[in-house]
Design a protein around this motif. Sequence first.
Motif, PDB file in Angstrom:
ATOM      1  N   GLY A   1       6.520   2.579   2.082  1.00 44.84           N
ATOM      2  CA  GLY A   1       7.631   3.202   1.378  1.00 44.84           C
ATOM      3  C   GLY A   1       8.194   2.323   0.283  1.00 44.84           C
ATOM      4  N   ILE A   2       8.056   1.010   0.457  1.00 43.07           N
ATOM      5  CA  ILE A   2       8.525   0.057  -0.556  1.00 43.07           C
ATOM      6  C   ILE A   2       7.405  -0.294  -1.532  1.00 43.07           C
ATOM      7  CG2 ILE A   2       9.487  -2.263  -0.911  1.00 43.07           C
ATOM      8  CD1 ILE A   2      10.625  -2.036   1.964  1.00 43.07           C
TER       9      ILE A   2
ATOM     10  N   VAL B   1       4.751   1.258  -2.586  1.00 39.87           N
ATOM     11  CA  VAL B   1       4.289   2.242  -3.576  1.00 39.87           C
ATOM     12  C   VAL B   1       5.091   2.178  -4.869  1.00 39.87           C
ATOM     13  CG1 VAL B   1       3.298   3.845  -1.907  1.00 39.87           C
ATOM     14  CG2 VAL B   1       5.716   4.052  -2.522  1.00 39.87           C
ATOM     15  N   GLN B   2       6.291   1.618  -4.805  1.00 43.92           N
ATOM     16  CA  GLN B   2       7.102   1.463  -6.017  1.00 43.92           C
ATOM     17  C   GLN B   2       6.665   0.261  -6.846  1.00 43.92           C
ATOM     18  OE1 GLN B   2       9.249   3.962  -6.466  1.00 43.92           O
ATOM     19  NE2 GLN B   2       8.657   4.733  -4.437  1.00 43.92           N
ATOM     20  N   ARG B   3       5.756  -0.554  -6.332  1.00 45.99           N
ATOM     21  CA  ARG B   3       5.350  -1.789  -6.998  1.00 45.99           C
ATOM     22  C   ARG B   3       3.886  -1.785  -7.431  1.00 45.99           C
ATOM     23  NH1 ARG B   3       8.316  -6.417  -3.205  1.00 45.99           N
ATOM     24  NH2 ARG B   3      10.311  -5.316  -2.989  1.00 45.99           N
TER      25      ARG B   3
ATOM     26  N   GLY C   1       2.532  -0.333 -10.105  1.00 44.82           N
ATOM     27  CA  GLY C   1       2.301  -0.100 -11.527  1.00 44.82           C
ATOM     28  C   GLY C   1       1.171  -0.910 -12.123  1.00 44.82           C
TER      29      GLY C   1
ATOM     30  N   GLY D   1      -2.851   3.720  -4.875  1.00 40.68           N
ATOM     31  CA  GLY D   1      -1.650   4.458  -4.539  1.00 40.68           C
ATOM     32  C   GLY D   1      -1.537   4.548  -3.029  1.00 40.68           C
ATOM     33  N   ARG D   2      -0.573   5.307  -2.553  1.00 36.50           N
ATOM     34  CA  ARG D   2      -0.394   5.434  -1.102  1.00 36.50           C
ATOM     35  C   ARG D   2      -1.675   5.941  -0.422  1.00 36.50           C
ATOM     36  NH1 ARG D   2       4.363   6.351   2.079  1.00 36.50           N
ATOM     37  NH2 ARG D   2       5.554   6.697   0.159  1.00 36.50           N
TER      38      ARG D   2
END
Length: 268
Positions: free
Chosen positions: A170-171, A173-175, A177, A183-184
């Motif tokens: 959950g954390i 996947v925001q990093r 880039g 991806g997840r």
Amino acid sequence: MSPLADDAPPPTAGSDPNAVQKVCAVLRALAAPAPRRLTDLSAETGLHKVTVLRILDTLAQEGFAVRAADGRRWRPGPELMALAASAGRPDDLRALARPSLMRLAELSGDTVLLSVRSGVEAVCVEREVGSYPIRANYLDIGSRRPLGVGAGAMALLAWLPDREIDAILGIVVQRLGPYPRLGRAEIRAGITEARTRGHVVLLDQVVDTMGAIGVPVRDETGRTVAALSLAALTTRIRAREAELAEALRREADLMERERIPAGRGGVG
């Protein structure tokens, strides 16, 4: 006035980080292999540049940070180096892994890494470079990646409890880039494949034409505390996957038998 006087009192769960957490975030970012600019430290920690600068000034007063020669970048200070040295006991994880790294690099000719977990990141804490002329030098000691990005980082993630993996992803996947091929879904697939094989194999996902293979290292309770991984040209990994996986697992087993006490491993 305290350099953190404008910070709020200790937060409740899910709120902004408190003063100590902010200092810890700056120290983690400062531990990169090369000196860091204020802008870089601010971006990595998510803190305002004014806050980061105040923390750095205080760390510098206490000897935990120093300005680089150009006056614009920061690096760890002597007190931080002393703490790292004091952690280098004979039973330290890096010392325990050193013979294994040397044997693996000699056997394979490629780059072998020891990684540990720091929050939702994997940190390379030791490295041995083999004799093959085309080397995987994109990870150095102190390099960090999100868990799941790279063979060592995936080995640290794949055998954690499922609920913990859910929280980490959950954390993470925001990093992702900087890693457009991940991806997840790709990380989830990698976890499933690793558990089926008993080792991690990632090819061309992070760096073109490069791959890696990795295994977890567990403490006496069975919890993953470190990862051994080997990075090389994708063609070299494909041609020797079974042989390399067996060698990595053998060295991880040896480290575990030496004995890694429960709780050893990780940097944060």
